[in-house]
Design a protein around this motif. Sequence first.
Motif, PDB file in Angstrom:
ATOM      1  N   ASP A  52       0.862  -1.175   0.000  1.00  0.00           N
ATOM      2  CA  ASP A  52       0.000   0.000   0.000  1.00  0.00           C
ATOM      3  C   ASP A  52       0.905   1.233   0.000  1.00  0.00           C
ATOM      4  OD1 ASP A  52      -1.138   2.147   1.764  1.00  0.00           O
ATOM      5  OD2 ASP A  52      -2.925   0.897   1.685  1.00  0.00           O
ATOM      6  N   ALA A  53       0.822   2.030  -1.039  1.00  0.00           N
ATOM      7  CA  ALA A  53       1.725   3.171  -1.238  1.00  0.00           C
ATOM      8  C   ALA A  53       1.614   4.205  -0.129  1.00  0.00           C
ATOM      9  CB  ALA A  53       1.453   3.823  -2.586  1.00  0.00           C
ATOM     10  N   GLU A  54       0.394   4.487   0.303  1.00  0.00           N
ATOM     11  CA  GLU A  54       0.206   5.487   1.370  1.00  0.00           C
ATOM     12  C   GLU A  54       0.920   5.052   2.647  1.00  0.00           C
ATOM     13  OE1 GLU A  54      -3.931   7.239   1.646  1.00  0.00           O
ATOM     14  OE2 GLU A  54      -4.191   5.609   0.206  1.00  0.00           O
ATOM     15  N   LYS A  55       0.771   3.780   2.998  1.00  0.00           N
ATOM     16  CA  LYS A  55       1.382   3.254   4.220  1.00  0.00           C
ATOM     17  C   LYS A  55       2.906   3.322   4.116  1.00  0.00           C
ATOM     18  CE  LYS A  55       0.041  -0.396   7.128  1.00  0.00           C
ATOM     19  NZ  LYS A  55      -0.453  -1.755   7.270  1.00  0.00           N
ATOM     20  N   CYS A  56       3.442   2.962   2.963  1.00  0.00           N
ATOM     21  CA  CYS A  56       4.888   2.992   2.749  1.00  0.00           C
ATOM     22  C   CYS A  56       5.413   4.414   2.871  1.00  0.00           C
ATOM     23  CB  CYS A  56       5.213   2.424   1.376  1.00  0.00           C
ATOM     24  SG  CYS A  56       6.959   2.513   0.951  1.00  0.00           S
ATOM     25  N   LEU A  57       4.762   5.367   2.212  1.00  0.00           N
ATOM     26  CA  LEU A  57       5.216   6.763   2.249  1.00  0.00           C
ATOM     27  C   LEU A  57       5.108   7.355   3.646  1.00  0.00           C
ATOM     28  CD1 LEU A  57       3.740   8.134  -1.077  1.00  0.00           C
ATOM     29  CD2 LEU A  57       6.163   7.993  -0.485  1.00  0.00           C
TER      30      LEU A  57
ATOM     31  N   ILE B  63      -2.626   9.359  -2.196  1.00  0.00           N
ATOM     32  CA  ILE B  63      -1.225   8.987  -2.390  1.00  0.00           C
ATOM     33  C   ILE B  63      -0.390  10.228  -2.698  1.00  0.00           C
ATOM     34  CG2 ILE B  63       0.375   7.781  -3.943  1.00  0.00           C
ATOM     35  CD1 ILE B  63      -1.817   5.579  -4.161  1.00  0.00           C
ATOM     36  N   LEU B  64      -0.900  11.088  -3.576  1.00  0.00           N
ATOM     37  CA  LEU B  64      -0.177  12.307  -3.938  1.00  0.00           C
ATOM     38  C   LEU B  64      -0.011  13.231  -2.730  1.00  0.00           C
ATOM     39  CD1 LEU B  64      -1.796  12.949  -7.411  1.00  0.00           C
ATOM     40  CD2 LEU B  64       0.597  12.349  -6.983  1.00  0.00           C
TER      41      LEU B  64
ATOM     42  N   VAL C 263       5.801  14.129   2.583  1.00  0.00           N
ATOM     43  CA  VAL C 263       7.118  13.607   2.943  1.00  0.00           C
ATOM     44  C   VAL C 263       8.236  14.206   2.092  1.00  0.00           C
ATOM     45  CG1 VAL C 263       6.181  11.459   3.873  1.00  0.00           C
ATOM     46  CG2 VAL C 263       7.012  11.524   1.505  1.00  0.00           C
ATOM     47  N   LEU C 264       7.888  14.817   0.961  1.00  0.00           N
ATOM     48  CA  LEU C 264       8.901  15.407   0.087  1.00  0.00           C
ATOM     49  C   LEU C 264       9.484  16.665   0.733  1.00  0.00           C
ATOM     50  CD1 LEU C 264      10.103  14.802  -2.729  1.00  0.00           C
ATOM     51  CD2 LEU C 264       8.507  16.490  -3.635  1.00  0.00           C
ATOM     52  N   SER C 265      10.791  16.804   0.664  1.00  0.00           N
ATOM     53  CA  SER C 265      11.455  17.977   1.239  1.00  0.00           C
ATOM     54  C   SER C 265      11.055  19.231   0.462  1.00  0.00           C
ATOM     55  CB  SER C 265      12.970  17.792   1.217  1.00  0.00           C
ATOM     56  OG  SER C 265      13.444  17.829  -0.113  1.00  0.00           O
TER      57      SER C 265
END
Length: 108
Positions: free
Chosen positions: A1-6, A34-35, A41-43
């Motif tokens: 799951d992408a959201e969980k990973c991010l 997801i976006l 999390v992106l700097s």
Amino acid sequence: DAEKCLSTFARGSVDLIISTLPLGSMPPEHARDILKVAADVLSPDGQYIQYQYFATNRKDVEQFFVIEKVDWEAMNFPPAFIYIAKNGKKVALSAHFSILDPVKANLK
């Protein structure tokens, strides 16, 4: 799951995200979730690269990122659009801190 990973990364701690997730093949609200997590999390100076087979999700990407370039990779099978973007939170952060401007003026 992408959201969980991010979401395992601290806010603003990731410098580069390369996504090949098929945003157009999932429910729109899931793609936006997801976006949103990716943008969180992106700097502030981070880069987001999204490969897509259709240009239909560009507006979703633009809700969270500033697209600097759209490229086309014909050598990919099937050919793909590539959105090269930067974090769009810089504008929001500078607007957030603008409330300090009167305080700064008084300190001069």
